[in-house]
Design a protein around this motif. Structure first.
Motif, PDB file in Angstrom:
ATOM      1  N   GLY A   8      -1.278   3.902   6.145  1.00  0.00           N
ATOM      2  CA  GLY A   8      -0.652   3.530   7.404  1.00  0.00           C
ATOM      3  C   GLY A   8       0.858   3.632   7.385  1.00  0.00           C
ATOM      4  N   GLY A   9       1.454   3.616   8.581  1.00  0.00           N
ATOM      5  CA  GLY A   9       2.891   3.787   8.711  1.00  0.00           C
ATOM      6  C   GLY A   9       3.702   2.651   8.130  1.00  0.00           C
ATOM      7  N   THR A  10       3.260   1.418   8.327  1.00  0.00           N
ATOM      8  CA  THR A  10       3.992   0.287   7.753  1.00  0.00           C
ATOM      9  C   THR A  10       3.966   0.348   6.235  1.00  0.00           C
ATOM     10  OG1 THR A  10       3.494  -1.080   9.683  1.00  0.00           O
ATOM     11  CG2 THR A  10       4.150  -2.225   7.687  1.00  0.00           C
ATOM     12  N   GLN A  11       2.821   0.732   5.664  1.00  0.00           N
ATOM     13  CA  GLN A  11       2.752   0.934   4.206  1.00  0.00           C
ATOM     14  C   GLN A  11       3.763   1.978   3.754  1.00  0.00           C
ATOM     15  OE1 GLN A  11      -1.275   1.995   3.113  1.00  0.00           O
ATOM     16  NE2 GLN A  11      -1.671  -0.070   2.375  1.00  0.00           N
ATOM     17  N   ALA A  12       3.846   3.066   4.496  1.00  0.00           N
ATOM     18  CA  ALA A  12       4.787   4.130   4.129  1.00  0.00           C
ATOM     19  C   ALA A  12       6.220   3.620   4.188  1.00  0.00           C
ATOM     20  CB  ALA A  12       4.602   5.330   5.056  1.00  0.00           C
ATOM     21  N   ASN A  13       6.565   2.941   5.281  1.00  0.00           N
ATOM     22  CA  ASN A  13       7.940   2.459   5.438  1.00  0.00           C
ATOM     23  C   ASN A  13       8.317   1.428   4.386  1.00  0.00           C
ATOM     24  OD1 ASN A  13       8.465   4.096   7.674  1.00  0.00           O
ATOM     25  ND2 ASN A  13       7.735   2.571   9.119  1.00  0.00           N
ATOM     26  N   VAL A  14       7.436   0.481   4.144  1.00  0.00           N
ATOM     27  CA  VAL A  14       7.707  -0.537   3.127  1.00  0.00           C
ATOM     28  C   VAL A  14       7.842   0.093   1.751  1.00  0.00           C
ATOM     29  CG1 VAL A  14       6.697  -2.490   1.889  1.00  0.00           C
ATOM     30  CG2 VAL A  14       6.694  -2.474   4.380  1.00  0.00           C
ATOM     31  N   SER A  15       6.941   1.015   1.430  1.00  0.00           N
ATOM     32  CA  SER A  15       6.963   1.645   0.108  1.00  0.00           C
ATOM     33  C   SER A  15       8.249   2.430  -0.109  1.00  0.00           C
ATOM     34  CB  SER A  15       5.756   2.568  -0.057  1.00  0.00           C
ATOM     35  OG  SER A  15       4.548   1.849   0.006  1.00  0.00           O
ATOM     36  N   VAL A  16       8.635   3.240   0.860  1.00  0.00           N
ATOM     37  CA  VAL A  16       9.820   4.090   0.706  1.00  0.00           C
ATOM     38  C   VAL A  16      11.098   3.262   0.689  1.00  0.00           C
ATOM     39  CG1 VAL A  16      11.236   5.851   1.836  1.00  0.00           C
ATOM     40  CG2 VAL A  16       8.765   6.158   1.676  1.00  0.00           C
ATOM     41  N   ILE A  17      11.253   2.384   1.673  1.00  0.00           N
ATOM     42  CA  ILE A  17      12.520   1.667   1.815  1.00  0.00           C
ATOM     43  C   ILE A  17      12.748   0.701   0.658  1.00  0.00           C
ATOM     44  CG2 ILE A  17      13.788   0.026   3.268  1.00  0.00           C
ATOM     45  CD1 ILE A  17      12.438   1.411   5.699  1.00  0.00           C
ATOM     46  N   SER A  18      11.719  -0.034   0.265  1.00  0.00           N
ATOM     47  CA  SER A  18      11.902  -0.997  -0.829  1.00  0.00           C
ATOM     48  C   SER A  18      12.101  -0.303  -2.169  1.00  0.00           C
ATOM     49  CB  SER A  18      10.704  -1.955  -0.907  1.00  0.00           C
ATOM     50  OG  SER A  18       9.509  -1.263  -1.197  1.00  0.00           O
ATOM     51  N   TYR A  19      11.621   0.934  -2.290  1.00  0.00           N
ATOM     52  CA  TYR A  19      11.820   1.702  -3.532  1.00  0.00           C
ATOM     53  C   TYR A  19      13.241   2.266  -3.599  1.00  0.00           C
ATOM     54  CZ  TYR A  19      11.075   5.220  -7.174  1.00  0.00           C
ATOM     55  OH  TYR A  19      11.162   5.983  -8.326  1.00  0.00           O
ATOM     56  N   ALA A  20      13.736   2.758  -2.478  1.00  0.00           N
ATOM     57  CA  ALA A  20      15.027   3.451  -2.470  1.00  0.00           C
ATOM     58  C   ALA A  20      16.215   2.509  -2.577  1.00  0.00           C
ATOM     59  CB  ALA A  20      15.152   4.291  -1.199  1.00  0.00           C
ATOM     60  N   LEU A  21      16.079   1.282  -2.053  1.00  0.00           N
ATOM     61  CA  LEU A  21      17.217   0.377  -1.963  1.00  0.00           C
ATOM     62  C   LEU A  21      17.297  -0.592  -3.131  1.00  0.00           C
ATOM     63  CD1 LEU A  21      17.162  -0.577   1.841  1.00  0.00           C
ATOM     64  CD2 LEU A  21      18.423   1.264   0.703  1.00  0.00           C
ATOM     65  N   ARG A  22      18.524  -0.903  -3.529  1.00  0.00           N
ATOM     66  CA  ARG A  22      18.750  -1.970  -4.496  1.00  0.00           C
ATOM     67  C   ARG A  22      18.693  -3.317  -3.782  1.00  0.00           C
ATOM     68  NH1 ARG A  22      24.058   0.834  -7.064  1.00  0.00           N
ATOM     69  NH2 ARG A  22      24.218   1.436  -4.856  1.00  0.00           N
TER      70      ARG A  22
END
Length: 340
Positions: A61-75
């Motif tokens: 799902g889209g929320t899974q994608a957004n959470v996964s990408v954003i929380s991985y990329a940011l400190r």
């Protein structure tokens, strides 16, 4: 109810995708996205992107994608910049904030961000007493159906690179967005660091394909997906769908179909003198009616109530791969009878 124009995921899935799933019903596949169907889906996507070295990961799902990408990329001390109307700000129940990252918003224009929005935000966040902006989030198409042009995306990405920011494209409705803009699929590798290819809202049972172009974001991303609960044991179920969608360009044809019908609806409504909240070239349109007409129309069709506009109501009609011109004509005729 005659028909639902509420969203583009009310129907199960496109017949060709369902056929592919049924054909695989007696197969045994390796789990966690390590199967042959997922491998082939990735190969097809890389070929159409003309990018051999991008990393691709499927989630449901889209929320899974957004959470996964954003929380991985940011400190831990970094935030993501988004338009006020952005999906991560309005429609994800604080999912990004729950990972410890602030969603910093600006008004934008027509649902879109511009380089000036980025530079003003960076100027405001000057020191360690405020979150540091580390990523810019946009969607193609936007929450109000508008699209970024190639020049707009290029300018945004150049601004991000100049300021050491990641640019992330939410592609929940990417098929529709591409069909309505001068941005082609194979251009995206040069216009962002990471994106996702939406499947749920374009004829799949479920599934989104995260595509990582920036080498800095590639290592250990599968670990992070698992840690966030986004790794599907039966990953081949999503892989089969993307394999079918990217075979013979079905993915892109569905976006063209729904956009054509939305343009037809928009044109007919304008001829009836009905104003629009925004000029959307995609499969979401936002006509404005008085409250009584909205109540009567709701007895016949399903749709979203979007917002109040000077004592009137803007509603949202969404077309999908499943929508037919006959249903659109029926809707127009019912509206004619209603407003006469």
């Amino acid at each position: 109810m005659k028909y639902s124009f509420r969203n583009d995921y009310s129907e199960m899935c496109h017949p060709e995708i369902m056929t592919a799933l049924i054909e695989a019903k007696n197969e045994q596949n390796v789990g966690y996205g390590l199967d042959i169907h997922t491998d082939n889906a990735k190969l097809l996507i890389r070929e159409k992107l003309e990018c051999e070295n991008c990393d691709i990961h499927f989630v449901t799902g889209g929320t899974q994608a957004n959470v996964s990408v954003i929380s991985y990329a940011l400190r831990a001390f970094e935030a993501v910049l988004a338009c006020e109307s952005g999906h991560i700000n309005v429609h994800e129940t604080g999912a990004i904030e729950a990972t410890g990252h602030k969603v910093y918003t600006v008004k934008g224009r027509n649902g879109k961000l511009y380089p000036s929005d980025i530079t003003k935000s960076l100027k405001y966040h000057q020191d360690e007493h405020m979150v540091k902006i580390g990523m810019v989030y946009i969607s193609q198409s936007t929450e109000i159906g508008t699209v970024y042009t190639y020049d707009e995306l290029r300018a945004l990405y150049n601004c991000c690179k100049e300021n050491n920011l990641y640019l992330y494209i939410d592609g929940a409705r990417l098929s529709s967005g591409l069909a309505a803009s001068d941005v082609h699929f194979n251009m995206l590798k040069d216009l962002c660091d990471v994106m996702y290819i939406g499947g749920t809202k374009i004829g799949m049972l479920s599934g989104e394909g995260i595509v990582i172009f920036n080498d800095k974001l590639k290592p250990y991303f599968r670990y992070h997906i698992k840690n966030k609960g986004a790794m599907l044991a039966k990953g081949y179920v999503v892989g089969i769908q993307f394999e079918a969608a990217f075979k013979d360009d079905l993915y892109f044809k569905m976006g063209q179909h729904e956009n054509e019908l939305a343009r037809f609806l928009s044109s007919e409504l304008k001829q009836l003198g009905i104003p629009m909240l925004s000029e959307s070239p995609t499969n979401q349109i936002f006509p404005i009616f008085n409250k009584d007409d909205v109540n009567e129309l709701a007895k016949l069709y399903e749709f979203e109530i979007w917002e109040e506009v000077e004592n009137q109501i803007a509603i949202r009609f969404v077309t999908s791969w499943f929508t037919t011109k006959e249903k659109c004509i029926e809707l127009i005729n019912d509206i004619k009878n209603l407003i006469q």
